[in-house]
Scaffold this motif. Structure first.
Motif, PDB file in Angstrom:
ATOM      1  N   PRO A 445       0.892  -1.223   0.043  1.00 16.43           N
ATOM      2  CA  PRO A 445      -0.053  -0.058  -0.132  1.00 16.43           C
ATOM      3  C   PRO A 445       0.825   1.264   0.153  1.00 16.43           C
ATOM      4  N   ARG A 446       2.019   1.147   0.350  1.00 18.67           N
ATOM      5  CA  ARG A 446       3.098   2.228   0.349  1.00 18.67           C
ATOM      6  C   ARG A 446       3.823   2.393  -0.882  1.00 18.67           C
ATOM      7  N   LEU A 447       3.666   1.652  -1.937  1.00 27.44           N
ATOM      8  CA  LEU A 447       4.225   2.098  -3.278  1.00 27.44           C
ATOM      9  C   LEU A 447       3.048   2.194  -4.173  1.00 27.44           C
ATOM     10  N   HIS A 485      -2.173   6.051 -14.734  1.00 30.50           N
ATOM     11  CA  HIS A 485      -2.399   5.311 -13.299  1.00 30.50           C
ATOM     12  C   HIS A 485      -0.988   5.281 -12.680  1.00 30.50           C
ATOM     13  N   TYR A 486      -0.055   5.245 -13.520  1.00 30.08           N
ATOM     14  CA  TYR A 486       1.488   4.870 -12.814  1.00 30.08           C
ATOM     15  C   TYR A 486       1.627   5.350 -11.457  1.00 30.08           C
ATOM     16  N   ASN A 487       1.145   6.660 -11.235  1.00 29.95           N
ATOM     17  CA  ASN A 487       1.653   7.363  -9.963  1.00 29.95           C
ATOM     18  C   ASN A 487       0.733   7.275  -8.604  1.00 29.95           C
ATOM     19  N   ARG A 488      -0.429   6.463  -9.035  1.00 30.95           N
ATOM     20  CA  ARG A 488      -1.571   6.164  -8.084  1.00 30.95           C
ATOM     21  C   ARG A 488      -1.202   4.989  -7.172  1.00 30.95           C
ATOM     22  N   PHE A 489      -1.751   5.200  -6.019  1.00 25.53           N
ATOM     23  CA  PHE A 489      -1.472   3.991  -4.962  1.00 25.53           C
ATOM     24  C   PHE A 489      -2.565   2.790  -5.079  1.00 25.53           C
ATOM     25  N   PRO A 490      -2.347   1.761  -4.569  1.00 20.65           N
ATOM     26  CA  PRO A 490      -3.327   0.693  -4.494  1.00 20.65           C
ATOM     27  C   PRO A 490      -4.811   0.978  -4.190  1.00 20.65           C
ATOM     28  N   HIS A 491      -4.996   1.943  -3.078  1.00 18.91           N
ATOM     29  CA  HIS A 491      -6.163   2.029  -2.390  1.00 18.91           C
ATOM     30  C   HIS A 491      -6.915   2.850  -3.334  1.00 18.91           C
TER      31      HIS A 491
END
Length: 622
Positions: A445-447, A485-491
């Motif tokens: 979740p932090r990547l 979406h490359y820079n979005r987080f999983p949440h």
């Protein structure tokens, strides 16, 4: 809403919902989780509530239990359970109602049971909370009775067991027993079988049906799968984006759906009678139509494009291997021919674990996998099915070399990889990748997702950040996401989107073999259908070979050329997909097929009656 306020009106419904709306305020505005929902359930009746994730099913369930109290949710409309107005009742009355008038069975039994307390203590506590005048002895007797009612063997002894000593299906039975401790008038089951294999799922659905009839208890069964509710309810209500789009008698809704969304849900449900060839033909035709190509005239062009798509990654991967200087795998024992010889050979592998019998007990050997052999050729899909504990995941991890087999041999591209060193595992990771079951726990979740996918390239030695980003963005687009979406987080992504991200991560190294370990079991049926279509298209484009592990027999048939059926660590049947499904040779395979959910309510009832007869026969034999 007119209610008694103290108990159920004998002439009234067990549950009455009128124009219910549930709104959650957010920073971006109000979210309408439920919008103008109305339905009722008669005493002893059964209603199925079906819809995708986000349709409002769970929000409705929580509102029926009064569990939105104390939150920021705004509720309007009327809810009456056993004659109690849930919206207007006091907190004391709501607490009294839970367990006595309505009880809930949640999806995950492990999150509903405390691991440090025995099953008996938790059942006793539940009973005495709702019946404070009951003695501990009375509560214990009631707990034993409840365990016996839900089919737990030796309930007087097992009441002293801890949750970890029960299987998943047994834990779900315990949760049902807890819900029944105070004889509620309404049982609310929210996705009670999602995490269970097909035979245990059938057992739980049979149990709920029997309890409803024996206790004259109303049942509300919430699910994303119409096949799950088909044989267990009288009526079905289909929800989409918080609204009820269709409701009616279950046979009519399933045989003559009126709303396009209901028809789409039905079309997405995998069926055991649909073969892989039929499914692939349908997917290719749909893809051709979407791309504007004809099914016949442009077939050659489509094949050429697929060939280019497969060749380009292979060329790029070869260049990458030279650039990163990855350690080579052991040399092939013989001249391996990719067109003739198996890509993967598994020869009589075993995985032994040492198990202690107790504090002073003797250690014994447990074979999680016991003498399994098979070959897998390039471009083929092998389906592996079986109940929980059959050895499916252990076998997958041995092929992936996350576990080293105790005995036997694993050969990949003619090279023995059974006992290769940790250093030699790195190049193997380029060629063999895994897609795991849970898209929520598969991603850090932090990547950002760009970092999660690109890390594999960095581990393999790639240092060109621009190349990594370009490769990741191209793959994101290929799996149906946006390069942005490359820079979005999983949440920020739904469950289905997260699984697409997990697929992209598995493909970033251009593997030759992909092991799919229950990749769609955590998804609703429409999202599951999208992911299965994607996997089929990627197999065509990249010439992939799959091992597809699942407990859902209908899903496995649609994706598999051959199927291996596992039971207690052994392969009891291995043949082409159509033969396994149409002419099963092993009794265990036949029992799995009999337990698979079907969309025809009458056929589902026939299967249930057959299971009852088989259980009765086993009892007489015992």
């Amino acid at each position: 809403m007119t209610t008694t306020g103290t108990g159920q009106d004998a002439a009234g419904p067990a549950v009455l919902v009128q124009d219910l709306s549930i709104t959650f305020p957010t920073m971006d505005g109000d979210v309408h989780a439920v919008d103008g929902l109305s339905f009722e359930v008669a005493p002893g009746g059964a209603l199925g509530i079906v819809g995708e994730s986000g349709s409002g099913k769970s929000a409705t369930s929580l509102a029926l239990m009064g569990l939105h109290r104390g939150t920021r949710a705004r509720i309007t409309g009327g809810i009456a359970v056993a004659g109690t107005d849930i919206v207007a009742a006091s907190n004391a009355r709501i607490r009294q109602m839970r367990g006595n008038d309505i009880a809930m069975v949640f999806q995950d039994p492990m999150s509903s049971l405390h691991p440090q307390y025995t099953i008996g203590n938790q059942l006793i506590e539940a009973y005495r909370t709702h019946r404070p005048k009951a003695t501990r002895a009375e509560a214990k007797a009631r707990a034993v009775e409840a365990l016996d009612r839900v089919g737990i063997p030796e309930p007087g002894r097992r009441i002293n067991s801890y949750p970890h000593e029960f299987s998943g299906g047994m834990r779900q039975r315990v949760i049902i027993a807890m819900a029944l401790m105070c004889d509620p008038k309404v049982l609310l089951a929210d996705e009670p079988t999602t995490a269970l294999d097909v035979t245990v799922q059938a057992q739980i659905l049979d149990l709920l049906d029997d309890l409803r009839r024996d206790l004259d208890m109303a049942l509300i069964l919430v699910s994303h799968d119409l096949a799950v509710v088909a044989g267990s309810v009288d009526e079905v209500l289909v929800m989409q984006k918080g609204k009820a789009v269709e409701r009616g008698e279950v046979r009519k809704v399933l045989s003559e759906p009126e709303h396009p969304y209901t028809r789409a849900l039905l079309a997405a449900v995998p069926r055991v009678e649909v073969s892989r060839a039929q499914r692939r033909a349908e997917i290719r035709a749909d893809r051709a139509a979407a791309e504007g190509t004809g099914p016949a005239g442009d077939a050659a062009a489509a094949d050429a494009d697929a060939g280019k798509a497969a060749a380009a990654p292979a060329k790029e991967a070869a260049a990458d291997a030279g650039r990163t200087g990855a350690t080579a795998l052991p040399e092939a024992d013989t001249a391996w021919d990719p067109e003739r010889d198996p890509l993967l050979s598994v020869d009589n592998v075993r995985m032994r674990f040492r198990v202690r019998g107790g504090m002073m007990g003797k250690s014994t050997d447990l074979y999680a996998v016991d003498g399994v052999s098979f070959d897998l050729h390039k471009g083929e899909t092998l389906g592996v099915v079986g109940e929980s504990g059959s050895g499916k995941s252990t076998l997958s991890r041995m092929v992936m070399r996350l576990l080293e087999p105790t005995e036997g041999k694993v050969v990949f591209e003619g090279r023995d990889i059974t006992h290769i060193s940790e250093r030699s595992l790195r190049p193997l990771r380029r060629d063999v990748q895994m897609i795991f079951q849970n898209p929520y726990s598969s991603l850090n979740p932090r990547l950002t997702i760009g970092d999660s996918i690109g890390t594999a390239l960095r581990v393999q030695g790639e240092t060109d950040g621009k190349l990594i980003k370009r490769r990741v963005q191209e793959l994101l687009e290929r799996v149906g996401l946006e390069p942005l979406h490359y820079n979005r987080f999983p949440h920020a992504f739904s469950g289905g989107q997260r699984q697409r991200i997990a697929i992209a991560r598995a493909l970033i190294l251009r593997p030759k073999l992909v092991i799919c370990d229950e990749p769609v079991s955590a998804l609703d049926v429409s999202t599951q259908d999208q992911v299965l279509r994607l996997l089929s298209e990627l197999q065509d484009d990249f010439d992939l070979t799959y091992i597809f592990v699942a407990h859902d027999l209908a899903v496995v048939r649609q994706v598999s050329d051959r199927v291996a059926v596992m039971q207690k660590g052994r392969v009891v049947e291995l043949s082409d997909s159509d033969s396994v499904y149409e002419s099963p040779q092993d009794e265990y395979t036949r029992s799995l097929l009999n337990a698979a959910p079907v969309l025809d309510p009458d056929e589902a009832r026939e299967h249930r009656a057959e299971r009852v007869r088989l259980r009765a026969g086993d009892g007489e034999a015992a």
